[in-house]
Enzyme design. Sequence first.
Site, PDB file in Angstrom:
ATOM      1  N   ILE A  55     -11.003   2.847  10.237  1.00  0.00           N
ATOM      2  CA  ILE A  55     -10.737   2.147   8.987  1.00  0.00           C
ATOM      3  C   ILE A  55     -10.222   0.741   9.280  1.00  0.00           C
ATOM      4  O   ILE A  55     -10.678  -0.234   8.666  1.00  0.00           O
ATOM      5  CB  ILE A  55      -9.742   2.942   8.107  1.00  0.00           C
ATOM      6  CG1 ILE A  55     -10.421   4.211   7.573  1.00  0.00           C
ATOM      7  CG2 ILE A  55      -9.238   2.084   6.949  1.00  0.00           C
ATOM      8  CD1 ILE A  55      -9.477   5.189   6.884  1.00  0.00           C
ATOM      9  N   SER A  58     -13.064  -1.397  10.436  1.00  0.00           N
ATOM     10  CA  SER A  58     -13.971  -1.700   9.330  1.00  0.00           C
ATOM     11  C   SER A  58     -13.363  -2.665   8.325  1.00  0.00           C
ATOM     12  O   SER A  58     -14.067  -3.491   7.745  1.00  0.00           O
ATOM     13  CB  SER A  58     -14.367  -0.407   8.614  1.00  0.00           C
ATOM     14  OG  SER A  58     -15.000   0.468   9.503  1.00  0.00           O
ATOM     15  N   GLU A  59     -12.076  -2.541   8.101  1.00  0.00           N
ATOM     16  CA  GLU A  59     -11.404  -3.350   7.083  1.00  0.00           C
ATOM     17  C   GLU A  59     -11.018  -4.744   7.576  1.00  0.00           C
ATOM     18  O   GLU A  59     -11.223  -5.728   6.880  1.00  0.00           O
ATOM     19  CB  GLU A  59     -10.151  -2.632   6.567  1.00  0.00           C
ATOM     20  CG  GLU A  59     -10.443  -1.416   5.708  1.00  0.00           C
ATOM     21  CD  GLU A  59     -10.897  -1.770   4.302  1.00  0.00           C
ATOM     22  OE1 GLU A  59     -11.299  -2.919   4.043  1.00  0.00           O
ATOM     23  OE2 GLU A  59     -10.850  -0.886   3.442  1.00  0.00           O
ATOM     24  N   SER A  60     -10.428  -4.819   8.762  1.00  0.00           N
ATOM     25  CA  SER A  60      -9.849  -6.100   9.188  1.00  0.00           C
ATOM     26  C   SER A  60     -10.163  -6.494  10.630  1.00  0.00           C
ATOM     27  O   SER A  60      -9.720  -7.552  11.078  1.00  0.00           O
ATOM     28  CB  SER A  60      -8.325  -6.047   9.041  1.00  0.00           C
ATOM     29  OG  SER A  60      -7.785  -5.129   9.991  1.00  0.00           O
TER      30      SER A  60
END
Length: 187
Positions: A55, A58-60
Amino acid sequence: MKKKIVVIILLLIFLLFFERFYFFILKQVYPLRFTDSIKKYSKAINVDPYLICAIIKSESNFNQFAVSRRGAIGLMQLSPLTAKWVACKLELDYSREKLYDPDYNILLGTWYIKYLIDYYKNDTKLAVAAYNAGMSNVDKWLYQKDRATFEIDEIPFKETNHFVRRVFKNYEIYKRLYKSEFENGDD
């Protein structure tokens, strides 16, 4: 015969070198930072640490100062509204600035994904979709399909469809690339 042996030895040396180089490059593309916080909160909250890594990637891309177009902040790209809600549930002080703190962001994000996993009865795919699109959208999709789950290719939001695919791809890569990083041991 000697020529074949030399070629085989050279090939083996090349493969050994190439494999190390390959993993070195892969670890640059798939970084792993903030492992202490990931270990601590994934263990305390009972979430797969590789999911947290996926996550965050994928996010940052492990950028603690990331801010999305929609105002999501930090490593796990929490919206201030969601972060405030989670902080309240955890009885923690909340401030927008704290979302840039990796430890605080990972704590809130890990708790939130666990909340979603529990809400969707351990269907991690639905939880990850809700992490991106919101629970109300996922609940609406389930209601429209009149079922308890759906496949990734059935997700109607293109961004969420890509996000879920990316998280699970990253999950597999992190699990293979850092397979011993989160093994049981002295945490």
